[in-house]
Design an enzyme around this catalytic site. Sequence first.
Site, mmCIF file in Angstrom:
data_model
loop_
_atom_site.group_PDB
_atom_site.id
_atom_site.type_symbol
_atom_site.label_atom_id
_atom_site.label_comp_id
_atom_site.label_asym_id
_atom_site.label_seq_id
_atom_site.Cartn_x
_atom_site.Cartn_y
_atom_site.Cartn_z
ATOM 1 N N ASN A 10 -9.914 1.618 7.600
ATOM 2 C CA ASN A 10 -11.301 1.604 8.066
ATOM 3 C C ASN A 10 -11.457 1.536 9.582
ATOM 4 O O ASN A 10 -12.548 1.755 10.094
ATOM 5 C CB ASN A 10 -12.079 0.453 7.421
ATOM 6 C CG ASN A 10 -12.166 0.620 5.915
ATOM 7 O OD1 ASN A 10 -11.705 1.605 5.349
ATOM 8 N ND2 ASN A 10 -12.762 -0.345 5.252
ATOM 9 N N PHE B 138 -5.178 -0.522 9.527
ATOM 10 C CA PHE B 138 -5.880 -0.386 8.253
ATOM 11 C C PHE B 138 -6.862 0.781 8.361
ATOM 12 O O PHE B 138 -7.399 1.071 9.417
ATOM 13 C CB PHE B 138 -6.567 -1.679 7.769
ATOM 14 C CG PHE B 138 -5.549 -2.674 7.262
ATOM 15 C CD1 PHE B 138 -5.035 -2.557 5.980
ATOM 16 C CD2 PHE B 138 -5.071 -3.661 8.091
ATOM 17 C CE1 PHE B 138 -4.059 -3.440 5.524
ATOM 18 C CE2 PHE B 138 -4.100 -4.548 7.653
ATOM 19 C CZ PHE B 138 -3.598 -4.436 6.363
ATOM 20 N N HIS C 13 -4.448 6.262 -1.302
ATOM 21 C CA HIS C 13 -5.048 6.274 0.031
ATOM 22 C C HIS C 13 -4.014 6.555 1.118
ATOM 23 O O HIS C 13 -4.378 6.864 2.253
ATOM 24 C CB HIS C 13 -5.711 4.907 0.287
ATOM 25 C CG HIS C 13 -7.081 4.981 0.885
ATOM 26 N ND1 HIS C 13 -7.816 6.145 1.005
ATOM 27 C CD2 HIS C 13 -7.878 4.004 1.394
ATOM 28 C CE1 HIS C 13 -8.993 5.873 1.569
ATOM 29 N NE2 HIS C 13 -9.048 4.589 1.816
ATOM 30 N N ASP D 37 -6.101 11.621 2.374
ATOM 31 C CA ASP D 37 -6.353 11.776 0.946
ATOM 32 C C ASP D 37 -7.765 12.306 0.751
ATOM 33 O O ASP D 37 -8.662 11.991 1.522
ATOM 34 C CB ASP D 37 -6.179 10.429 0.226
ATOM 35 C CG ASP D 37 -7.095 9.347 0.788
ATOM 36 O OD1 ASP D 37 -7.006 9.054 1.996
ATOM 37 O OD2 ASP D 37 -7.915 8.797 0.032
ATOM 38 N N ASN E 190 -13.783 6.305 4.924
ATOM 39 C CA ASN E 190 -13.988 5.369 6.031
ATOM 40 C C ASN E 190 -13.056 5.602 7.212
ATOM 41 O O ASN E 190 -13.409 5.331 8.354
ATOM 42 C CB ASN E 190 -13.875 3.924 5.542
ATOM 43 C CG ASN E 190 -15.047 3.549 4.661
ATOM 44 O OD1 ASN E 190 -16.158 4.026 4.855
ATOM 45 N ND2 ASN E 190 -14.799 2.708 3.672
ATOM 46 N N TYR F 87 0.812 -1.226 0.000
ATOM 47 C CA TYR F 87 0.000 0.000 0.000
ATOM 48 C C TYR F 87 0.843 1.273 0.000
ATOM 49 O O TYR F 87 0.295 2.371 -0.111
ATOM 50 C CB TYR F 87 -0.927 0.027 1.221
ATOM 51 C CG TYR F 87 -1.928 -1.092 1.230
ATOM 52 C CD1 TYR F 87 -3.002 -1.095 0.341
ATOM 53 C CD2 TYR F 87 -1.807 -2.160 2.116
ATOM 54 C CE1 TYR F 87 -3.928 -2.127 0.348
ATOM 55 C CE2 TYR F 87 -2.729 -3.197 2.129
ATOM 56 C CZ TYR F 87 -3.784 -3.171 1.237
ATOM 57 O OH TYR F 87 -4.699 -4.195 1.246
#
Length: 191
Positions: free
Chosen positions: A70, A68, A22, A95, A116, A17
């Site tokens: 969320n 993560f 993101h 972002d 989220n 990632y």
Amino acid sequence: MSEIRLIVGLGNPGREYDFTRHNAGFWWVDALAQQYSWSFRAESKFHGLVARGRLEGHELFLLKPQTFMNVSGRAVGALAQFYQIEPGQILVVHDELDLPPGGVKLKFGGGHGGHNGLKDIFSHLGTREFWRLRIGIGHPGERAAVVNYVLNAPRAEENGQIEHAVQRGLQVAPLVFSGKLEAAMLKLHSN
């Protein structure tokens, strides 16, 4: 106006990632830590990587949740509660689909716009009343494409624009640290 005591960069942990849109929040806090030669350490009780230092005469924490996106609120809530940091003393860097690549805006409060990470922070802090530095990544054009879009790397020209936004955000950081957020907004938004 109280000074900022905690800056949270939002992103997803893991090498796969690192370069995705993101993770723009991680990019910003990484650049800030590098600028001041601060290093991140894993702190399991805060579910994240934490750096701390003194700026403008007060202690400042940088946090990169490792939960993560969320469930970012778990990390933010744990650190804020432990150090008794009020929501108004928190800056969340994330972002932003509603700004073009290269756009950067500072704001207080407001909605989550479908983000989220922000949604989860709202639920853990019990309020929307915190500062956000929004780094524009642009929008793919249709809602169904958003997840794939944010979890992929920006195109080369967008990458340069996002890097420019990160640098513009860093230029107002000293104003942010000293609690001069209105001045920071004015400077950022008038460029």
